[in-house]
Enzyme design. Structure first.
Site, mmCIF file in Angstrom:
data_model
loop_
_atom_site.group_PDB
_atom_site.id
_atom_site.type_symbol
_atom_site.label_atom_id
_atom_site.label_comp_id
_atom_site.label_asym_id
_atom_site.label_seq_id
_atom_site.Cartn_x
_atom_site.Cartn_y
_atom_site.Cartn_z
ATOM 1 N N MET A 36 -2.249 -6.706 7.105
ATOM 2 C CA MET A 36 -3.233 -7.631 6.521
ATOM 3 C C MET A 36 -2.704 -8.373 5.297
ATOM 4 O O MET A 36 -3.468 -8.753 4.413
ATOM 5 C CB MET A 36 -4.503 -6.859 6.161
ATOM 6 C CG MET A 36 -5.146 -6.189 7.353
ATOM 7 S SD MET A 36 -6.530 -5.173 6.858
ATOM 8 C CE MET A 36 -6.738 -4.131 8.301
ATOM 9 N N SER A 37 -1.403 -8.562 5.251
ATOM 10 C CA SER A 37 -0.852 -9.229 4.065
ATOM 11 C C SER A 37 0.365 -10.058 4.459
ATOM 12 O O SER A 37 0.559 -10.400 5.621
ATOM 13 C CB SER A 37 -0.459 -8.180 3.014
ATOM 14 O OG SER A 37 0.620 -7.405 3.487
ATOM 15 N N HIS A 65 -3.569 0.581 -4.685
ATOM 16 C CA HIS A 65 -2.986 -0.627 -5.283
ATOM 17 C C HIS A 65 -3.290 -0.610 -6.772
ATOM 18 O O HIS A 65 -4.442 -0.673 -7.173
ATOM 19 C CB HIS A 65 -3.606 -1.889 -4.662
ATOM 20 C CG HIS A 65 -3.058 -2.193 -3.322
ATOM 21 N ND1 HIS A 65 -2.161 -3.207 -3.089
ATOM 22 C CD2 HIS A 65 -3.254 -1.599 -2.136
ATOM 23 C CE1 HIS A 65 -1.849 -3.206 -1.806
ATOM 24 N NE2 HIS A 65 -2.500 -2.253 -1.216
ATOM 25 N N ALA A 124 2.530 -2.063 4.208
ATOM 26 C CA ALA A 124 2.242 -1.021 5.189
ATOM 27 C C ALA A 124 1.747 -1.741 6.442
ATOM 28 O O ALA A 124 1.009 -2.714 6.333
ATOM 29 C CB ALA A 124 1.167 -0.094 4.652
ATOM 30 N N ASN A 134 1.256 3.879 10.816
ATOM 31 C CA ASN A 134 0.404 4.384 11.907
ATOM 32 C C ASN A 134 0.720 3.598 13.176
ATOM 33 O O ASN A 134 1.329 2.530 13.112
ATOM 34 C CB ASN A 134 -1.083 4.194 11.546
ATOM 35 C CG ASN A 134 -1.393 2.726 11.253
ATOM 36 O OD1 ASN A 134 -1.150 2.241 10.148
ATOM 37 N ND2 ASN A 134 -1.907 2.024 12.248
ATOM 38 N N SER A 136 0.827 -1.224 0.000
ATOM 39 C CA SER A 136 0.000 0.000 0.000
ATOM 40 C C SER A 136 0.850 1.258 0.000
ATOM 41 O O SER A 136 1.629 1.480 0.928
ATOM 42 C CB SER A 136 -0.874 0.062 1.260
ATOM 43 O OG SER A 136 -1.846 -0.927 1.239
ATOM 44 N N TYR A 171 -8.888 -10.424 2.452
ATOM 45 C CA TYR A 171 -10.260 -9.950 2.685
ATOM 46 C C TYR A 171 -10.978 -9.591 1.383
ATOM 47 O O TYR A 171 -12.190 -9.441 1.376
ATOM 48 C CB TYR A 171 -10.288 -8.773 3.674
ATOM 49 C CG TYR A 171 -9.483 -7.560 3.268
ATOM 50 C CD1 TYR A 171 -9.934 -6.669 2.316
ATOM 51 C CD2 TYR A 171 -8.249 -7.299 3.857
ATOM 52 C CE1 TYR A 171 -9.201 -5.547 1.955
ATOM 53 C CE2 TYR A 171 -7.502 -6.191 3.512
ATOM 54 C CZ TYR A 171 -7.986 -5.320 2.558
ATOM 55 O OH TYR A 171 -7.238 -4.231 2.203
ATOM 56 N N GLU A 172 -10.227 -9.447 0.289
ATOM 57 C CA GLU A 172 -10.876 -9.153 -0.990
ATOM 58 C C GLU A 172 -11.399 -10.431 -1.642
ATOM 59 O O GLU A 172 -12.523 -10.506 -2.089
ATOM 60 C CB GLU A 172 -9.898 -8.484 -1.940
ATOM 61 C CG GLU A 172 -9.429 -7.121 -1.495
ATOM 62 C CD GLU A 172 -8.357 -6.597 -2.428
ATOM 63 O OE1 GLU A 172 -8.696 -6.191 -3.552
ATOM 64 O OE2 GLU A 172 -7.162 -6.621 -2.045
ATOM 65 N N HIS A 221 -5.590 -8.725 -1.279
ATOM 66 C CA HIS A 221 -5.597 -9.131 0.126
ATOM 67 C C HIS A 221 -6.574 -10.275 0.334
ATOM 68 O O HIS A 221 -7.519 -10.444 -0.427
ATOM 69 C CB HIS A 221 -6.001 -7.949 1.010
ATOM 70 C CG HIS A 221 -5.023 -6.831 0.974
ATOM 71 N ND1 HIS A 221 -5.020 -5.903 -0.050
ATOM 72 C CD2 HIS A 221 -4.000 -6.510 1.799
ATOM 73 C CE1 HIS A 221 -4.038 -5.046 0.167
ATOM 74 N NE2 HIS A 221 -3.403 -5.388 1.274
ATOM 75 N N HIS A 225 -7.628 4.606 6.019
ATOM 76 C CA HIS A 225 -6.782 4.198 4.891
ATOM 77 C C HIS A 225 -5.995 5.381 4.323
ATOM 78 O O HIS A 225 -4.857 5.234 3.880
ATOM 79 C CB HIS A 225 -7.644 3.552 3.800
ATOM 80 C CG HIS A 225 -6.843 2.931 2.696
ATOM 81 N ND1 HIS A 225 -6.012 1.842 2.909
ATOM 82 C CD2 HIS A 225 -6.713 3.241 1.388
ATOM 83 C CE1 HIS A 225 -5.423 1.517 1.779
ATOM 84 N NE2 HIS A 225 -5.828 2.349 0.837
HETATM 85 N N1 HPA Z 1 -3.515 -2.774 11.169
HETATM 86 C C1 HPA Z 1 -3.620 -3.638 10.150
HETATM 87 N N2 HPA Z 1 -3.139 -3.382 8.948
HETATM 88 C C2 HPA Z 1 -2.526 -2.218 8.751
HETATM 89 C C3 HPA Z 1 -2.383 -1.264 9.761
HETATM 90 C C4 HPA Z 1 -2.917 -1.562 11.050
HETATM 91 O O1 HPA Z 1 -2.841 -0.780 12.009
HETATM 92 N N3 HPA Z 1 -1.718 -0.216 9.215
HETATM 93 C C5 HPA Z 1 -1.451 -0.523 7.928
HETATM 94 N N4 HPA Z 1 -1.947 -1.738 7.629
#
Ligand code: HPA
Length: 270
Positions: A207-208, A61, A114, A231, A30, A86-87, A84, A243
């Protein structure tokens, strides 16, 4: 059609467009896809044009493959964007780029993402070399490999890790090292989930990556992983996640990230 036939069709199409045999693969996460825009003499294919290649639906993406031969002679394929779990809700879709990379000739795979920072020493904008992973997706990365297979426990190549850490320090690029915890998403974690992940040893969460990296290692590729901490994970800072924030921070670290990857590619060419 069998999995192998699907991959063979993708490979055949790609070979018709580029004669290169890439030996290094880069999966760009990302907000990190821009790195591929500066590769020399690019041959770019859209994911949608490649037979059987899964399409991403997430903003940030782009779904492109960029082939390049560097001045050093190193041949690279960069994947801009990923699908991902979840997709698609299918492991086979998530790992399609890895299987394709392997079939194209890739032997070293660099996976980037990310991630949210859990370790309190980490701040948004920092980079982390993945030393190991926690697969919290409850999915198996390689359901289609013949059984029984001997799969080494190690995922991230220790030699490449120490070489990259040394290189980053000689270039003056701050680089943490730590454990990436991979979850399914798509919701960000609750504060309680983040606390649980911290207690079991996760330094960042995303998430990857975990399924891709596990499969790549099982296929015999040398695997490296780099997280861009975009973050503080839920409950670690005080701010709410979205996001936009994730992509905005990824934009800010673009320079360090590009320098690190360029250094890595020089290292791999030796
Ligand atoms: N959690 C899950 N996936 C993420 C995060 C997060 O805080 N930041 C970027 N991808």
């Amino acid at each position: 059609m069998s999995d192998q036939q699907l991959i063979a069709e993708s490979v055949c199409f790609i070979r018709g467009k580029t004669g290169q045999i890439p030996t290094v693969g880069l999966i760009l996460g990302s907000g990190l896809g821009d790195f591929a825009d500066n590769l020399p003499r690019p041959i770019t294919l859209t994911a949608a044009s490649i037979p059987n290649y899964p399409a991403s639906t997430v903003e940030g993406h782009r779904g492109r493959l960029v082939f390049s031969t560097l001045d050093s002679g190193l041949t690279v394929v960069a994947f801009q964007g990923r699908v991902h779990f979840y997709e698609s809700r299918e492991v086979g879709t998530v790992t399609y780029p890895v299987r394709l990379a392997h079939a194209l000739g890739v032997r070293t795979l660099v996976i980037t993402n990310a991630a949210g920072g859990i370790n309190r020493e980490f701040s948004p904008g920092d980079l982390m070399l993945i030393s190991d992973q926690l697969n919290l997706t409850s999915e198996i990365a390689h359901p289609t490999l013949p059984h029984p297979v001997r799969i080494s426990a190690d995922v991230y190549d220790p030699q490449l890790r120490s070489m990259l850490a040394e290189m980053a320090s000689s270039m003056g690029i701050p680089l943490h090292s730590g454990v990436y915890a991979g979850v399914k998403g798509p919701s960000y974690e609750t504060a309680a989930e983040v606390e649980m992940i911290r207690r079991v040893g996760g330094d960042v969460v995303g998430m990857s990556t975990v399924l891709e990296a596990r499969l790549a290692a099982a296929l015999g590729m040398r695997v490296m992983g780099i997280s861009c901490i975009t973050n503080e994970a839920t409950g670690i800072g005080g701010t709410k996640l979205n996001h936009e924030e994730v992509t905005e921070v990824a934009n800010r670290v673009r320079h360090d990230f590009a320098q690190l990857l360029n250094g890595l590619l020089i290292m791999l060419a030796r």
